[in-house]
Design a protein around this motif. Structure first.
Motif: not given
Length: 70
Positions: A52-62
Motif C-alpha cells: 500500500r502507498a500513501s502520501q499527503k498533498v496540497t493543491v493550491t487554487g485551481a
C-alpha cells in the motif's frame, strides 16, 4: 468568491491501483480528481500483490498536481 477546486492527476505503474482520496474511493489509476484548494489531502493506493502507498498533498487554487506511484 470561493477559490476554484484543484485537480489531482494520479497514476501508477502498473496501472489499475485502487485510489482513495481522504478515505473516499475515487477509481483506479490513472484517474483525475477535483479536490478542495489549500487543504492537505491524503492519497492512498492499493493493488493486489503490491505494498500500500500513501502520501499527503496540497493543491493550491485551481492548479493541477500529479503523483505517480511506481
Amino acid at each position: 468568491m470561493e477559490p476554484a477546486d484543484g485537480r489531482l492527476a494520479i497514476r501508477s505503474r502498473p496501472a489499475g491501483a485502487s485510489v482513495l482520496v481522504d478515505g473516499r474511493y475515487v477509481g483506479q489509476t490513472p484517474v483525475e480528481v477535483e479536490v478542495g484548494p489549500g487543504k492537505e489531502h491524503e492519497i492512498q493506493l492499493t493493488k493486489s500483490g503490491f505494498e500500500r502507498a500513501s502520501q499527503k498533498v496540497t493543491v493550491t487554487g485551481a492548479k493541477s498536481k500529479g503523483w505517480t506511484w511506481c
